[in-house]
Design a protein around this motif. Structure first.
Motif, PDB file in Angstrom:
ATOM      1  N   ASP A   1       0.827  -1.209   0.000  1.00  0.00           N
ATOM      2  CA  ASP A   1       0.000   0.000   0.000  1.00  0.00           C
ATOM      3  C   ASP A   1       0.861   1.260   0.000  1.00  0.00           C
ATOM      4  O   ASP A   1       0.457   2.301  -0.522  1.00  0.00           O
ATOM      5  N   VAL A   2       2.052   1.139   0.564  1.00  0.00           N
ATOM      6  CA  VAL A   2       2.975   2.280   0.632  1.00  0.00           C
ATOM      7  C   VAL A   2       3.863   2.365  -0.604  1.00  0.00           C
ATOM      8  O   VAL A   2       4.175   3.454  -1.092  1.00  0.00           O
ATOM      9  N   THR A   3       4.261   1.204  -1.141  1.00  0.00           N
ATOM     10  CA  THR A   3       5.321   1.184  -2.161  1.00  0.00           C
ATOM     11  C   THR A   3       4.832   0.963  -3.586  1.00  0.00           C
ATOM     12  O   THR A   3       5.614   1.113  -4.523  1.00  0.00           O
ATOM     13  N   SER A   4       3.565   0.585  -3.777  1.00  0.00           N
ATOM     14  CA  SER A   4       3.074   0.260  -5.117  1.00  0.00           C
ATOM     15  C   SER A   4       2.171   1.346  -5.670  1.00  0.00           C
ATOM     16  O   SER A   4       1.799   2.296  -4.968  1.00  0.00           O
ATOM     17  N   THR A   5       1.782   1.172  -6.931  1.00  0.00           N
ATOM     18  CA  THR A   5       0.829   2.067  -7.573  1.00  0.00           C
ATOM     19  C   THR A   5      -0.533   1.368  -7.656  1.00  0.00           C
ATOM     20  O   THR A   5      -0.630   0.142  -7.543  1.00  0.00           O
ATOM     21  N   ALA A   6      -1.571   2.159  -7.900  1.00  0.00           N
ATOM     22  CA  ALA A   6      -2.909   1.591  -8.051  1.00  0.00           C
ATOM     23  C   ALA A   6      -2.961   0.632  -9.232  1.00  0.00           C
ATOM     24  O   ALA A   6      -3.639  -0.393  -9.196  1.00  0.00           O
ATOM     25  N   ALA A   7      -2.214   0.944 -10.290  1.00  0.00           N
ATOM     26  CA  ALA A   7      -2.201   0.069 -11.468  1.00  0.00           C
ATOM     27  C   ALA A   7      -1.591  -1.288 -11.135  1.00  0.00           C
ATOM     28  O   ALA A   7      -2.042  -2.321 -11.631  1.00  0.00           O
TER      29      ALA A   7
ATOM     30  N   VAL B   1      -4.110   2.975  -3.578  1.00  0.00           N
ATOM     31  CA  VAL B   1      -2.975   2.879  -2.666  1.00  0.00           C
ATOM     32  C   VAL B   1      -2.959   4.107  -1.756  1.00  0.00           C
ATOM     33  O   VAL B   1      -3.672   5.069  -1.985  1.00  0.00           O
ATOM     34  N   HIS B   2      -2.132   4.013  -0.714  1.00  0.00           N
ATOM     35  CA  HIS B   2      -1.998   5.084   0.279  1.00  0.00           C
ATOM     36  C   HIS B   2      -3.326   5.370   0.984  1.00  0.00           C
ATOM     37  O   HIS B   2      -3.488   6.424   1.600  1.00  0.00           O
ATOM     38  N   GLN B   3      -4.274   4.430   0.891  1.00  0.00           N
ATOM     39  CA  GLN B   3      -5.571   4.618   1.525  1.00  0.00           C
ATOM     40  C   GLN B   3      -5.475   4.477   3.046  1.00  0.00           C
ATOM     41  O   GLN B   3      -6.185   5.154   3.782  1.00  0.00           O
ATOM     42  N   ASP B   4      -4.607   3.591   3.500  1.00  0.00           N
ATOM     43  CA  ASP B   4      -4.497   3.349   4.943  1.00  0.00           C
ATOM     44  C   ASP B   4      -4.049   4.605   5.675  1.00  0.00           C
ATOM     45  O   ASP B   4      -4.584   4.958   6.724  1.00  0.00           O
ATOM     46  N   GLN B   5      -3.064   5.283   5.115  1.00  0.00           N
ATOM     47  CA  GLN B   5      -2.568   6.509   5.744  1.00  0.00           C
ATOM     48  C   GLN B   5      -3.637   7.585   5.733  1.00  0.00           C
ATOM     49  O   GLN B   5      -3.841   8.298   6.723  1.00  0.00           O
ATOM     50  N   ALA B   6      -4.346   7.709   4.601  1.00  0.00           N
ATOM     51  CA  ALA B   6      -5.378   8.735   4.485  1.00  0.00           C
ATOM     52  C   ALA B   6      -6.506   8.509   5.486  1.00  0.00           C
ATOM     53  O   ALA B   6      -7.118   9.462   5.980  1.00  0.00           O
ATOM     54  N   ALA B   7      -6.781   7.238   5.773  1.00  0.00           N
ATOM     55  CA  ALA B   7      -7.873   6.895   6.696  1.00  0.00           C
ATOM     56  C   ALA B   7      -7.389   6.761   8.140  1.00  0.00           C
ATOM     57  O   ALA B   7      -8.167   6.368   9.012  1.00  0.00           O
TER      58      ALA B   7
ATOM     59  N   GLY C   1      11.134  -1.398   9.366  1.00  0.00           N
ATOM     60  CA  GLY C   1      10.662  -2.244  10.457  1.00  0.00           C
ATOM     61  C   GLY C   1       9.590  -3.213  10.001  1.00  0.00           C
ATOM     62  O   GLY C   1       9.551  -4.369  10.438  1.00  0.00           O
ATOM     63  N   ALA C   2       8.714  -2.750   9.104  1.00  0.00           N
ATOM     64  CA  ALA C   2       7.676  -3.627   8.568  1.00  0.00           C
ATOM     65  C   ALA C   2       8.297  -4.745   7.740  1.00  0.00           C
ATOM     66  O   ALA C   2       7.854  -5.903   7.816  1.00  0.00           O
ATOM     67  N   ARG C   3       9.318  -4.418   6.980  1.00  0.00           N
ATOM     68  CA  ARG C   3       9.990  -5.458   6.185  1.00  0.00           C
ATOM     69  C   ARG C   3      10.670  -6.475   7.092  1.00  0.00           C
ATOM     70  O   ARG C   3      10.654  -7.680   6.807  1.00  0.00           O
ATOM     71  N   SER C   4      11.244  -6.015   8.188  1.00  0.00           N
ATOM     72  CA  SER C   4      11.859  -6.946   9.143  1.00  0.00           C
ATOM     73  C   SER C   4      10.803  -7.827   9.800  1.00  0.00           C
ATOM     74  O   SER C   4      11.023  -9.033  10.013  1.00  0.00           O
ATOM     75  N   ALA C   5       9.636  -7.239  10.103  1.00  0.00           N
ATOM     76  CA  ALA C   5       8.543  -8.017  10.696  1.00  0.00           C
ATOM     77  C   ALA C   5       8.044  -9.068   9.713  1.00  0.00           C
ATOM     78  O   ALA C   5       7.723 -10.196  10.107  1.00  0.00           O
ATOM     79  N   LEU C   6       7.988  -8.715   8.433  1.00  0.00           N
ATOM     80  CA  LEU C   6       7.581  -9.679   7.410  1.00  0.00           C
ATOM     81  C   LEU C   6       8.547 -10.852   7.370  1.00  0.00           C
ATOM     82  O   LEU C   6       8.123 -12.025   7.357  1.00  0.00           O
TER      83      LEU C   6
END
Length: 292
Positions: free
Chosen positions: A224-230, A236-242, A255-260
């Motif tokens: 959601d942070v690193t990709s495009t809608a296409a 994308v970026h909806q989580d931050q907006a909400a 940190g999220a990548r390490s958690a993954l």
């Protein structure tokens, strides 16, 4: 053991054909059928049905043909949840799987009814499966438990309520184990029921499912942070907006990548009790895909 790509190439078309056929047969009202079919057949990776089928392929491959209706039932539940999540009262999204969301295409009332139709139809299909009654009851229970108010629905409630404050990491994990992980777990455990495996193997799959579900959600948060809608076929970026709580918002992107990575490693180790007696390569491929 068959590879995941080969299984996907063979079984997803068969699953899609079954979905389309049974929706035509079981939903005679034309407008309702169109709305339900629109979202079910809009694409998607069919991850949840594939997880069920991967377990069956691993432990009891000869049961794959009669397992397809159960796999299709899971996809109905997943699709209903997406239709309702996209509604204006929920996430208010306009795009899903590269297409207009159901309420944008058919109107809000019909979208609600399409979701309402998909949910009980899933259990109708399960009850019609070519398994004995004991297995069918267990399948119905696993799917209802994973999708119901103790799990998926409760997770959606927690997600909405969490927009009002910052969750702790433990709270975020608990949310996603229900909202996202529970239906993935149900898929794996339904495969275990069909395969008739023992408690030890089922427990290993349950542990695997817990970590797989979290990994799946963390990866989704990162995309959601690193990709495009296409690329994603949805906004994308909806989580931050909400103001939603996500792994990148709580831990940062690194940190999220390490958690993954940590969840994927834990999922691999969860399969260790199976290694001596079972070829787990097909299940492990789901982890490899999430890692890439």
């Amino acid at each position: 053991m068959i590879k995941l790509a080969a299984m996907r190439a063979e079984l997803v078309p068969a699953l899609d054909s079954l979905l389309a056929l049974k929706l035509r047969q079981d939903v005679p009202a034309a407008d309702l059928q169109a709305a339900m079919t629109y979202s079910v057949m809009a694409g998607g990776k069919r991850i949840r049905p594939l997880l069920l089928l991967a377990v069956v392929q691993t432990f009891q491959a000869d049961l794959i043909p009669q397992s397809l209706p159960a796999a299709a039932a899971i996809e109905l539940i997943h699709t209903y949840s997406l239709i309702h999540d996209d509604l204006p009262a929920m996430d208010n999204d306009d795009l899903r799987r590269g297409h207009a969301t159901n309420h944008k295409k058919f109107g809000e009332a019909m979208a609600i009814l399409a979701g309402d139709g998909l949910q009980p139809l899933a259990f109708q299909w399960l009850s019609d499966c070519r398994f004995n009654d004991t297995i069918k009851i267990k399948l119905v229970h696993e799917l209802a438990f994973g999708a119901g108010p103790l799990n998926m629905v409760a997770g959606q409630v927690a997600d909405m309520q969490g927009e009002q404050r910052t969750l702790t990491l433990d709270e975020l994990k608990a949310l996603h184990q229900r909202k996202t992980g529970a239906l993935l777990k149900a898929s794996l455990l339904m495969g275990a029921v069909i395969s008739g495996i023992d408690e030890k193997r089922t427990a290993a799959l349950s542990d695997f499912a817990d970590h797989l579900g979290l990994a799946f959600q963390i990866k989704d948060d990162i995309l959601d942070v690193t990709s495009t809608a296409a690329q994603l076929g949805k906004p994308v970026h909806q989580d931050q907006a909400a103001n939603k709580n996500t792994y990148p918002s709580l831990l940062g992107l690194d940190g999220a990548r390490s958690a993954l990575t940590a969840e994927l490693d834990s999922a691999r180790h969860a399969l260790d009790p199976l290694v001596a007696s079972t070829d787990i390569s097909l299940l492990a491929e789901f982890l490899t895909e999430l890692a890439n």
